[in-house]
Write an enzyme that holds these catalytic residues in place. Structure first.
Site: not given
Length: 437
Positions: A188, A366
């Site tokens: 991430c 994201c």
């Protein structure tokens, strides 16, 4: 303190999306048609494999008693969610009837189709789904992880340290609030800066922003890898008076003195010491050591899979999913969700001695949290091209996207993805489609 001691003793097993560890306490040799890991991708695939070949033929190897929804830790570190909301017992998310093998993988031997566990058991398989996640390496920063025993420092990348981020934020009075991005691949890639935006929002809400210098030191040459979203983030950075320093890599934390040391990657050997009132550390990360030490790894240590269908390049009965692979996309839970349908189709074809025909485009997502009620939803493919779900400009901050991040996606994770009922190329797109039915 006990949790931090465990983190120090086992720095490489802190938080992996898919721990593929292994073993049952049985002494008999075990054999399964499909053997897989116990993280997000592993449990989701085991649910799918149960439907494909029967529960009695499927085993999941996972040592942890607890399973965590890690994407929510961004909000835990900012006080918007509790750490308990991110956790479920592994038993509660394990597909019923599937064998849960509780131990840790010590070795994978694809030439003999076996996995060796740390308690001496050997498990043989016909097919293997490697879902080992990646390794967290706090110890590669001098002064860590022992530095977490001091106040003012936290990390949203570990269950042992995420609440320390929130404590440091609450205790902030004045000075530098420093946020880091390491010189390695990370899971991430937006998370290291999400906590910066939330810190800015919290300090404004509590009347402390005027006395704060908010600093984001990243090893990268860009703020974010996809230009469309990076342009919007730069606007936010300027508007909110956030200081971004590119090509700066954290190499040491002097937690007793509240100082962080950064190296200028464009001028090796040149360092700068920053005092901090709050420090959020994104640790260096790397390949899982079991994968790295096996015949299944590429030269860099990642699981060597075909980027189109997730089948191993040299061992056709081995497959991979998630953070442990060398897929050239950003490692996120959304990517895992997208990969599940591709891998399910690949395996179904392989079982029929047919050629895999479904292609993974590298979809990942994201949700860039920019405040306590806004998100920029970045979605893109292998080529870094936006691959968006909604008929709107997703580079803009939106309240709806925050609601999806904070409330909708956790529900779909627990009740959809882990049960093998939700996911596929563009999981948000599938969500939108379901909503229109």
């Amino acid at each position: 303190m006990a949790a931090l001691r465990r983190l120090r003793q086992c720095p490489s097993t802190g938080i992996a999306i898919s721990h593929f560890h292994t073993s049952s306490r049985a002494s008999a040799k075990l054999h399964y048609k499909m053997l897989g890991g116990g993280g997000s991708g592993g449990i989701s695939m085991s649910a799918r494999m149960k439907r494909m070949m029967g529960a009695e033929n499927v085993a999941v190897v996972e040592p942890s008693e607890m399973h965590y929804y890690q994407p929510i830790w961004t909000l835990v570190g900012a006080g918007a969610k509790s750490v308990t909301s991110s956790a479920r017992s592994t038993a509660s998310v394990m597909p019923s009837g599937v064998k849960w093998v509780k131990s840790k993988v010590q070795e994978m031997n694809p030439d003999t189709n076996t996995v060796l566990t740390d308690d001496g058991n050997e498990i043989s398989y016909e097919y293997l789904i490697v879902a080992l996640g990646l390794q967290i390496h706090f110890e590669k920063i001098k002064g860590l992880p022992e530095g977490f025993e001091h106040p003012k420092i936290g990390s949203n990348y570990s269950v042992q340290t995420v609440e320390k981020t929130w404590k440091a934020l609450q205790d902030f009075k004045e000075g530098n609030a420093v946020f880091t991005f390491p010189n390695t691949p990370v899971k991430c890639a937006g998370a290291p800066q999400k906590i910066m935006y939330l810190t800015d929002a919290y300090l404004r809400k509590t009347g402390k922003r005027a006395k704060a210098n908010i600093i984001y030191n990243t090893s990268l040459p860009v703020l974010f890898g996809i230009k469309k979203y990076a342009d919007s983030l730069w606007d936010i950075v300027k508007e909110r008076d956030l200081q971004v320093n590119l090509r700066q890599n954290l190499i040491e934390v002097r937690a007793d003195k509240q100082k962080a040391v950064f190296e200028n990657l464009d001028k090796p050997g040149e360092t700068k010491v920053l005092e901090y009132e709050m420090l959020h550390v994104t640790p260096p990360m790397g390949p899982n050591l079991v994968v790295k030490g096996s015949l299944l790894a590429d030269e860099a240590g990642w699981l060597d899979v075909n980027k189109d269908n997730l089948q191993h390049k040299r061992y056709p009965n081995v497959f991979g999913i998630g953070d442990c692979t060398n897929l050239p996309t950003v490692r996120t839970a959304a990517a895992v969700a997208a990969q599940t349908a591709i891998l399910n189709r690949t395996i179904s074809k392989v079982l029929k001695n047919e050629k895999p025909d479904k292609i993974y485009d590298g979809y990942t997502s994201c949700p860039l949290v920019t405040s306590y009620n806004t998100v920029i939803l970045a979605e893109f493919d292998y080529n870094g091209q936006p691959l968006e779900t909604f008929p709107i400009n997703q580079a803009k901050e939106r309240r709806l996207m925050y609601y999806m991040k904070a409330d909708v996606m956790p529900h779909l994770y627990w009740h959809g993805l882990l049960r093998g009922l939700w996911g596929g190329p563009g999981p948000y797109r599938k969500l939108l489609h379901l909503g229109m039915k």
